[in-house]
Design a protein around this motif. Structure first.
Motif, PDB file in Angstrom:
ATOM      1  N   ASP A   4       0.838  -1.195   0.000  1.00 61.18           N
ATOM      2  CA  ASP A   4       0.000   0.000   0.000  1.00 61.18           C
ATOM      3  C   ASP A   4       0.874   1.247   0.000  1.00 61.18           C
ATOM      4  OD1 ASP A   4      -2.061   1.762   0.156  1.00 61.18           O
ATOM      5  OD2 ASP A   4      -3.019   0.820   1.884  1.00 61.18           O
TER       6      ASP A   4
ATOM      7  N   HIS B 265      -7.487  -5.301   9.365  1.00 62.02           N
ATOM      8  CA  HIS B 265      -8.638  -4.593   8.805  1.00 62.02           C
ATOM      9  C   HIS B 265      -8.565  -4.437   7.287  1.00 62.02           C
ATOM     10  CE1 HIS B 265      -5.728  -1.296   9.229  1.00 62.02           C
ATOM     11  NE2 HIS B 265      -6.443  -0.615   8.328  1.00 62.02           N
ATOM     12  N   ASP B 266      -7.373  -4.302   6.736  1.00 61.64           N
ATOM     13  CA  ASP B 266      -7.236  -4.094   5.292  1.00 61.64           C
ATOM     14  C   ASP B 266      -6.793  -5.349   4.554  1.00 61.64           C
ATOM     15  OD1 ASP B 266      -8.130  -1.523   4.987  1.00 61.64           O
ATOM     16  OD2 ASP B 266      -6.163  -0.598   5.297  1.00 61.64           O
TER      17      ASP B 266
ATOM     18  N   LYS C 268      -7.582  -5.897   0.873  1.00 58.73           N
ATOM     19  CA  LYS C 268      -6.897  -5.171  -0.204  1.00 58.73           C
ATOM     20  C   LYS C 268      -5.985  -6.084  -1.016  1.00 58.73           C
ATOM     21  CE  LYS C 268      -7.069  -0.543   1.829  1.00 58.73           C
ATOM     22  NZ  LYS C 268      -6.289   0.624   2.303  1.00 58.73           N
TER      23      LYS C 268
ATOM     24  N   HIS D  20     -12.969  -4.186  -0.814  1.00 60.69           N
ATOM     25  CA  HIS D  20     -12.009  -4.880   0.052  1.00 60.69           C
ATOM     26  C   HIS D  20     -12.606  -5.385   1.376  1.00 60.69           C
ATOM     27  CE1 HIS D  20     -11.479  -0.878   1.966  1.00 60.69           C
ATOM     28  NE2 HIS D  20     -11.044  -1.566   3.026  1.00 60.69           N
TER      29      HIS D  20
ATOM     30  N   HIS E 115     -15.717   0.276   7.731  1.00 57.49           N
ATOM     31  CA  HIS E 115     -16.092   1.481   6.972  1.00 57.49           C
ATOM     32  C   HIS E 115     -17.561   1.840   7.144  1.00 57.49           C
ATOM     33  CE1 HIS E 115     -12.372   2.485   4.989  1.00 57.49           C
ATOM     34  NE2 HIS E 115     -12.190   1.228   4.595  1.00 57.49           N
TER      35      HIS E 115
ATOM     36  N   SER F  91      -0.999  -0.279  10.162  1.00 56.68           N
ATOM     37  CA  SER F  91      -1.761  -1.361  10.793  1.00 56.68           C
ATOM     38  C   SER F  91      -1.339  -1.582  12.240  1.00 56.68           C
ATOM     39  CB  SER F  91      -1.607  -2.659  10.001  1.00 56.68           C
ATOM     40  OG  SER F  91      -2.141  -2.512   8.702  1.00 56.68           O
TER      41      SER F  91
ATOM     42  N   ASP G 222      -8.694   4.586  13.524  1.00 59.86           N
ATOM     43  CA  ASP G 222      -8.254   4.721  12.133  1.00 59.86           C
ATOM     44  C   ASP G 222      -8.278   6.182  11.701  1.00 59.86           C
ATOM     45  OD1 ASP G 222      -7.403   3.658   9.637  1.00 59.86           O
ATOM     46  OD2 ASP G 222      -9.466   3.824   8.889  1.00 59.86           O
TER      47      ASP G 222
END
Length: 454
Positions: free
Chosen positions: A261, A299-300, A303, A328, A353, A268, A381
């Protein structure tokens, strides 16, 4: 029943022997002078009758029969050898002279052997126990006998008393045996029950550091406890190694995502620490803390399925690219569903989200419908995004982040989570950023190498 039968037989035998001995002794002092003339009721006025009654009264008193109540009867009887009849001469009960009496085997035995004989006392239906003792006499046609009768009612009462004592003793003994057995059983099984209770508690709480409270004398159980504790320590060591491997794997995976990313390195790890700090202020249960820890770290994870052209784009994303980016959370959920030990993270991965006012994605959840762990993560976040340098904005101060997050309480953020966040001093977040900065530097180095093709 065997005890009762034996006691009854012994009691009746003792009573019969006692009556036989009394009759034998009492007959020695009696004489038969003038008894041949006592054959009709009108003979009551004769001196021989009065003398005979006086002798019987002496026997009665000498043997203390009066102290026993009316349970013993004394009489003189005549047995005629020629006619084979038994008749009454005199008694203390003033019965009729010459009254014929029933013949019993004991009469024949006493006459034939010239010694006292007693009736068999084992007959439970008999009311009286009878003994006959022959008197010294000159006549050969008539035989005079002392007849003693003992009522069996007090004997039966005494027997019942003994039986009651035996039964009571047996019940007391049984009760003492039961109580003693219960006490001994408790002493024996208490260590086992403590052992089982501690094991169950360990199983339910997951706390394997508990000790079993054993008495010093329970040496055998102490050996079991030491063996068990040794196994527990080995299991704990194994579990700790597994957890270390597990978290190392997760961190390696997160590191790979951060390298891929374009956002600030170490993101993270920081949001995980921020989230746990907020969760601590909200006094989360252990299982919720673990859910928050895993979810924030991963959490990601979704992706992985986002194309590099979208994920690594330096500028703003257009509508189609945002459409791809917003996939994602669903990709992350699909990924975690196949890994059992990572399923607790799904709540944050899929819902981080979502917004408190219902304008988030992918499900447009609103309010408490959003998992608590995801609500906490959303604040952490946002704080990291505000205080970190990104391609689209500069890093802002802690105070500015506080003001903006407080202003957003009730729209994107849960007001209760924001309230907990605002109680955390700036130095706590500063320390977290410093502790994770080395990881961020290393990530930047890896990202640079990746961009240059190593």
């Amino acid at each position: 029943w065997l005890i009762f039968s034996g006691l009854r037989a012994r009691t009746y035998q003792y009573t019969a022997e006692s009556l036989l001995q009394t009759a034998t002794t009492a007959a020695i002092g009696l004489h038969t002078n003038g008894l041949d003339g006592l054959r009709k009721p009108e003979d009551r006025n004769k001196p021989a009758y009065r003398e005979a009654r006086t002798d019987l009264r002496a026997v009665y008193e000498r043997n203390h029969f009066a102290e026993e109540g009316h349970w013993t009867r004394v009489a003189l009887v005549r047995f005629n050898r020629d006619s084979g009849t038994l008749s009454l001469v005199t008694s203390l009960e003033n019965e009729q002279i010459g009254k014929l009496l029933p013949l019993q085997d004991e009469v024949y035995r006493a006459v034939a052997r010239q010694e006292a004989a007693v009736q068999d006392g084992s007959d439970e239906r008999a009311d009286w126990l009878i003994a006959y003792a022959p008197l010294l006499q000159s006549s050969s046609r008539d035989v005079y006998l002392l007849r003693l009768e003992r009522n069996l009612a007090p004997v039966r009462r005494e027997l019942l008393g003994h039986i009651g004592t035996i039964v009571l003793g047996a019940l007391v003994g049984l009760a003492l045996a039961l109580v003693g057995g219960w006490i001994v059983t408790q002493q024996i099984t208490k260590p086992l029950r403590n052992f089982v209770d501690v094991m169950r508690l360990m199983q339910s709480t997951g706390d394997f550091d508990m000790r079993i409270d054993l008495h010093p004398e329970d040496r055998d159980m102490t050996v079991v406890e030491h063996t068990f504790q040794s196994l527990v320590r080995r299991m704990q060591d194994s579990r700790e190694r597994e957890e270390q491997t597990y978290w190392s794997t997760l961190q390696a995976l997160v590191t790979a995502l951060d390298v891929r990313d374009n956002e600030t390195a170490g993101h993270s790890m920081r949001v995980t620490r921020y989230s746990l700090t907020i969760g601590e202020r909200m006094h989360l249960k252990p299982e919720m803390v673990e859910q928050l820890r895993q979810g924030a770290l991963l959490h990601d994870i979704g992706k992985i399925g986002v194309p590099d052209a979208v994920l690594r784009k330096a500028g703003k994303l257009d509508a189609e690219e945002w459409k791809e980016m917003r996939k994602h959370p669903a990709i992350g959920r699909t990924f975690l569903e196949e890994i059992v030990f990572l399923r607790p993270a799904m709540a944050v991965v899929y819902c981080h989200h979502e917004r408190w006012d219902g304008t988030g994605y992918p499900q447009r959840l609103e309010g408490d419908a959003i998992p608590l762990a995801a609500r906490i993560f959303a604040v952490a976040d946002a704080f990291d995004a505000i205080t970190s340098k990104r391609y689209y904005n500069e890093a802002r101060s802690f105070h500015e982040a506080q003001v903006e997050i407080e202003a957003c309480a009730g729209t994107p953020f849960n007001p209760a989570v924001v309230k907990a966040f605002l109680t955390i001093p700036e130095k706590v977040f500063t320390r977290i950023r410093q502790e994770t900065s080395m990881a961020g530097v290393e990530l930047e180095r890896l990202r640079t190498r990746a961009a240059s093709g190593f």
